[in-house]
Structures are given as structure tokens and as C-alpha cells.
Design an enzyme around this catalytic site. Sequence first.
Site, short mmCIF file in Angstrom:
data_model
loop_
_atom_site.label_atom_id
_atom_site.label_comp_id
_atom_site.label_asym_id
_atom_site.label_seq_id
_atom_site.Cartn_x
_atom_site.Cartn_y
_atom_site.Cartn_z
N ASP A 486 0.81 -1.22 0.00
CA ASP A 486 0.00 0.00 0.00
C ASP A 486 0.84 1.26 0.00
O ASP A 486 0.33 2.34 -0.25
CB ASP A 486 -0.86 0.04 1.28
C1 BGC Z 1 0.55 1.17 6.39
C2 BGC Z 1 0.12 -0.02 5.59
C3 BGC Z 1 -1.39 -0.01 5.47
C4 BGC Z 1 -1.83 1.33 4.88
C5 BGC Z 1 -3.33 1.43 4.73
C6 BGC Z 1 0.02 2.44 5.79
O1 BGC Z 1 0.37 3.50 6.59
O2 BGC Z 1 1.94 1.21 6.48
O3 BGC Z 1 0.55 -1.20 6.22
O4 BGC Z 1 -1.80 -1.05 4.65
O5 BGC Z 1 -1.37 2.39 5.68
O6 BGC Z 1 -3.98 1.55 5.93
C1 NOJ Z 2 -1.51 -3.85 5.54
C2 NOJ Z 2 -2.72 -3.96 4.67
O1 NOJ Z 2 -3.78 -4.47 5.39
C3 NOJ Z 2 -2.44 -4.84 3.48
O2 NOJ Z 2 -3.55 -4.83 2.63
C4 NOJ Z 2 -1.20 -4.39 2.79
O3 NOJ Z 2 -0.98 -5.25 1.73
C5 NOJ Z 2 -0.01 -4.34 3.71
N1 NOJ Z 2 -0.33 -3.51 4.83
C6 NOJ Z 2 1.25 -3.87 3.04
O4 NOJ Z 2 1.21 -2.52 2.76
#
Ligand code: BGC
Ligand code: NOJ
Length: 812
Positions: A486
Site C-alpha cells: 500500500d
Molecule cells: C501502512 C500499511 C497499510 C496502509 C493502509 C500504511 O500506513 O503502512 O501497512 O496497509 O497504511 O492503511
Molecule cells: C496492511 C494492509 O492491510 C495490506 O492490505 C497491505 O498489503 C499491507 N499492509 C502492506 O502494505
Amino acid sequence: MEQKRYGHFDDQHREYVITDPQTPWPWINYLGNEDFFSLISNTAGGYSFYKDAKFRRITRYRYNNVPMDNGGRYFYIKDGDTVWNPGWKPCKTPLDFYECRHGMSYTRIMGRKNGVEASVLFFVPLKKWAEVQKLTLKNESKEVKQLKLFSFEEWCLWNAATDMENFQRNFSTGEVEIEGSTIYHKTEYRERRNHYAFYHVNAPIQGFDTDRETFVGLYNEFADPQAVMEGKPRNSHAHGWSPIASHYIEVTLQPGESKDFVFLLGYIENEQDEKFEAPQVINKKKAHALIAELDTTEKVDKAFAALCEYWDALLNIYKVKTGNDKLDRMVNIWNQYQCMVTFNFSRSASFFESGVGRGMGFRDSNQDLVGFVHQIPPRARQRIIDIASTQFPDGGCYHQYQPLTKRGNNDIGGGFNDDPCWLIFGTVAYIKETGDFSILDEMVPFDNQPGTEVTLFEHLKISMDHVIKNLGPHMLPLIGRADWNDCLNLNCFSWDPNESFQTTENVSEGTKAESLMIAGLFVVTGKDYVALCKKIGKADEAARMQQAVDAMIEAVKKHGWDGEWYLRAYDFYGRKIGSNECEEAKIFIESQGWCTMAEIGAEDGMVAKSLDSCKKYLECEHGMVLNNPAFTKYIYEYGEISSYPEGYKENAGIFCHNNPWVIIGECIAGRGNDAWSHYAKILPSYVEEKYQTLHKVEPYVNCQMVAGKDAFKPGEGKNSWLTGTAAWMWYTVSEFILGIKPDYDGIRIDPCLPETASDYTVCRKFREAEYEITIHPNGAQKGVRSITLDGQPVNGTVIPYSAGKHVVEVTM
Ligand code: BGC
Ligand code: NOJ
């Protein structure tokens, strides 16, 4: 020096036993299995909600508070001048004995002080919208004890988000009713809500409080509520401000005597025309009925026994006996348990997820599916339909949806180009487990719009097509807003701290940003899709997709290989990411995982080189980091990934979720020793000691992230419980290491083990069959030499499915 320990496993009871309340971080558990849920820490902190942690929050909780973990269900016991709690908090009166046992959907907290033992069993009975708190008080002293008992819950005004911010309104809306030993919370029931909550105890009370300020005192704390300290309830009736529920009971205990009290926190919904029994008076019929079902020790004990049986059955479906307790307890108990919790909660509510930000993730929920589909296939089926219903007609989809409404979440929207592929991943896992191909004919809408329904198979098809229709200049998949990572936001280009990395796409026009992670994912799920099409007689469609898969493989070999590992992506301008040519972050884990699982270029040695590079550059003491070296500065073409300090989260943290991808890559390549050594590094029971001080989070589950080698404090764990790591650890160990893989026509046996592995047995229920499978590794890492089914030799590695009990012997 002996290391300090806060707890230990009790495998016989399937519990983790915490023996010191001052754990390095609250160690929590989850209660509830379907609609009513609670989070509970080892000191009874936490909260409850109905279905949706944002829209139906029942009790209030303050995140990131001082002190930590402030608020929960508290019992205050006033014994003479001493006031204490069975779970130590909030009074923090030193206890003579403390123990918290987190079990399968229940928690038992016990404290002893001055000859009194207080033990509370917390659980949510099956099919009930209520949390039971069975408190047992026992006088272990030689004197008669006159105790003053106060219960305490604080109501949340339903919407957990506005509850934390809209005080100009909130301070005037709170309403309660009191009837006998039941306190009702009915805020907003007068208008559009048709639900209320209650807190009941199955004993006469000698007083109560429902107004927080009156009970606690404006300048007091939960640690010294004035009503408790003075031993005098105020019988307050809340109007606005902050409504609470506190019962006051005077308890006399003879030496040796013990008494049970059943407290019940319940949730009720009424029909619109049955909301009131008199003007302003809520209809309590359903509440009375619910209370009547759980108002004695006997009834509660029965409900608890039913819950334990439910868990016995769930955990009886896949059971391994290796003789290695550390492995067996994770496979048989905790890993499976964590999978059920992630199924129920997705990423919504933990002690790191506030329950207001995120609903159910499209990709998250599909991945979670492989963790629980063997346990509750019907609910997996429903989950697939719910997820697919949030897809758009072009194959794209909402990134998240709200569990209460099942509607796509507009705040985050779509555009994460890996999302569609996961639908194939989840659906294939479901069909292989159940043999239920009929799910493919289910009519499923787009964006939940009635009238738009097409078959689920059609959804799978457009999911694959979404990738094919969105290829970039290297014929690799366009990344969109981001792929699995993400935080790799290649079209965001943000210098504005008020913009969200997740939802901002400033430069998507003309983008060249492509993802090797999606490429690998597409090949893996594409092969599955092709096999499925063949299975259901769609030969043309199979051939069409095989071509697309082959083309993708070629594109990766041609444009996705960096010499020693797979590239990670191309950025907006078509420049390489995750290449030896890059200044920082030369190698990323995601594309190594997916492209090795897809076996892209295996014949040219690419897979082996990629796996070796993971060992060389990504591996460290605590697992494999996400990228190496870490970014040391913000790169606006890359987005959030480079916003994190070195070693944390997506910037070179050990993002446990994707370690299993490489481990599976190792297994497919037959490198059992390497697979095992990666796996053991992030297997909680193997590193239980590290959890006690360094990882800090719960030693019985995986956490999302362990700080990587570049971090200020390598080894610190964060974001426990709600992580795709659970399902991936399960998938890895159950199918690829122990090698028991459900398939359309039976169970495929294909273990990949360290040379040191001894014989082991897996008891696996599968559809209407039950297999007892004993594997004799004979020092081999991979390769099944022969299989017998009920004494008869089997051709190949798939045990053909047939109902009934079977004994299988496997020689490697
Ligand atoms: C986090 C991710 C997460 C994303 C969406 C980011 O700040 O590092 O792990 O999936 O936010 O909530
Ligand atoms: C947490 C999110 O829930 C997941 O969808 C995502 O792939 C990982 N973070 C990596 O960014």
C-alpha cells in the site's frame, strides 16, 4: 542471568498463561465468533461492538492513552480499606496472586488479595449478542469477609468516530434507564436507532451509578473512582455527559465460602413499530429473554461448554503430531486461532487498529480465507460473495468495505491493481477445499447494485482481464494506486502533508508505473484460473488465459530480471525500482516471493538466484526485511514507503506477511532446509523468549511487523493480531512444509522439510472424509517416492477423494 518471563503456553488447555500483569505491552485476546465481539487485554481492558467496530461500538475505549490500556470492564473489590481489581488494573493494588489465561475465544482473569480470590471468566456465548462475565468470589481466609463490589462499564455513543470528536452534541445526548439489576443504554434510541445495550447482574443490587462524573469524580481516575473509594454508590441517573453502568453489591462470605455473579453485557435490536413499551420507555422484552437464557451459573457453564466444543470441532479438522511441541502448538492451536480472528475482524479492531479507520479489505479478506476455509466453508462461501459484490464492472474493486453494510468504502475507493487477482486466489482455495463448484454459478452484483448480477465465474474472468487490460510499456501490470504494498505509491507525487498517500493519485495520466509483484501474482493465480477453466470444461477460456500467462512470464524474464533477483517495479517515468542500479532499496521481497512462487525463469536459474539473494540481502536475525538497503530519505515519486524511518513498516521492516511468500518459493524449489530456517525465525513459539522483552507483543500470535536490521531498535514487534501473516503462515506450514494440499479431486501430498525432520502424522478432515496421513521423510527435503491408501499403492501424489476414514502412508 535468567530472562524475565511474563507467561507460558499451556497446550493441554489451549491457553497462554500470563503470570505478571505488567506485560511489555497489553497482551490481548478476542471474544465472539459471529456478530458480537470484544477485545480484552490481560488486565480486562478493551471494548465490545456489534458487527462493526466503527458504527456499533458498545463500550468506550481510549486509544493511545496514559496510562496505556485505559478503560475496560472493571470489577472493584473494596475489602476494608483496600480496593483492588482481579486483573490488577486500574487500581494497580499489588496482588498476592495474578493470572490471566487467554484461551480459544475466552479469557479468565484471576486475582487474590488478603484471603479473597476473584476469578472472572469472560466469553461471548455462541449465537448470542452478549458478553458474559462470570465472577467468582471466594473467601480463602479464616474470617468472615464483608466486601463491597462495584462493576464498571462505560458506554460508547455508538459511532466510535463521532464519539471521539463531536462533543458539542455528545455531551447532551446520553440516556439510560434502570430496572432492577439492569442498566440500559439507550442514547439516540428516541430517534433513528433501533438498538440499545444493557449491563445486567443476576443478583439484587444495593445501589448503582450511570453518570461517569458522579461515579468517578471529575478529577479522579479509573484508579480511584470516588464512589468506590468511599464505598458508597450515588444511584446517579445520567442525562447527557458520559453514561456508564456500575452495579453495587454488598457481599458477605463465610470462611471457605464462594459466590458466583453473572454479569451480562448485551445488545438488542427491535423492530421499528416495537421500539417502545410506553412513551420514552424502551421495549425490554428481548433483553429480558436474553437475560433469562444466561442468568444462572448452570446456564452460563453450559454455554461455555458449548463454546469449548465448538473450538474442539474447529481444531479437529487439521491436527499434526510431529513430536515437536513448539511446532505442534502453533499448527494445532494458535496459528489456526489467529486465522479465525483475522477472518472475523479483517484489519479493523486491535490495539493498533482503532476500529474506525478500516473495514474489510478486498485483498486482505481473500487472503484470510485460506486460513479458515477448512474450518467453516459456508462462511467462507458467504465471504467470497460479499467481497465480489463490491467489484466494479471493469474488474476493479473497492479496496475496502464496511462489515455492517457490506458496501464499498468510498473514502478509500479503488485503484489498487492487485486487488482483482485475489478473488481468484480465495475462490480457488474454497473450491479445492469443498469441491463446491456451484459457487461459480452464484449471481453476484457489481458495487452492490441490484440488477447488475452476473455469475461469480464472470467476476473471476473480469478480474483476470483487469490485469491484461492494464499493462504498461514493458507489458507488465500497471500498479495503479499501489499493489500489495500500500505504501509504494508510484503515481502519488505528493509534497502536501495533508494529502493521503492511500487515496491521492496526482499523476495517473500517462503513467508507466508497473509492478513485478502483480506480474508474479498474475502468473500464480492465472495458472490456477487456467486449471479451473479446464476442470469446468471451458477449454477456450483456458487457452486464452494460458496465452496471457505465458506472455507475462516472457515479459518478466525480459524486463523484470535484474541479474541476481527480480526487479520490484518501474516508476512513473519507466525507471527501475529494486535494481542493483538503484542507490537505495536495491532489492525488494514481494517480487522475489511472487516470481519464485510462479517459478518464472526457474529453468534459467532465476528462481534459485532470487532465493539466494533473499538470504544474502534481506535475511537478518529476526526474519527477512521488505527491502534493502532501507530508504534514508523521502522520494516523492515513491510515496509512503520512503516516509517511514529506516527499518520500520514497509521501509525495510520485517513485514512478516511476505516472509511466507519466499518460504513457499523455497518449498516449491525443494529447498527444505532454507524454507524451515526462514519459517522458524518468525514462528512465535520458536522465538517466545524474544517476545518477552524484545518483540514485546503477544507471544502466541504473529505480528504484522518486526523492526528490521536498519531500525533504531531491531526486533521490536508491532501491529499484532490482525495481519495477513496469520493466513500465510498457515498456508505455508499446512500445505507447503507439511505438504497436505487440498485439490479438486483429492489431497495432494507434497511436503518440503528440513533434512532433520522425523516421521509425523497429520489427521485431516476433508469434505466427508477423514485421513490419517503418516509421512516418513527419510532425510529427504522434497519428493514423494510412494504413497499407500488403506494399504493399496496410489499412482502419483494425489490421494483420490472418497468419503470415510482412511489411512495413508507416505515415503519420501
Ligand atoms: C501502512 C500499511 C497499510 C496502509 C493502509 C500504511 O500506513 O503502512 O501497512 O496497509 O497504511 O492503511
Ligand atoms: C496492511 C494492509 O492491510 C495490506 O492490505 C497491505 O498489503 C499491507 N499492509 C502492506 O502494505
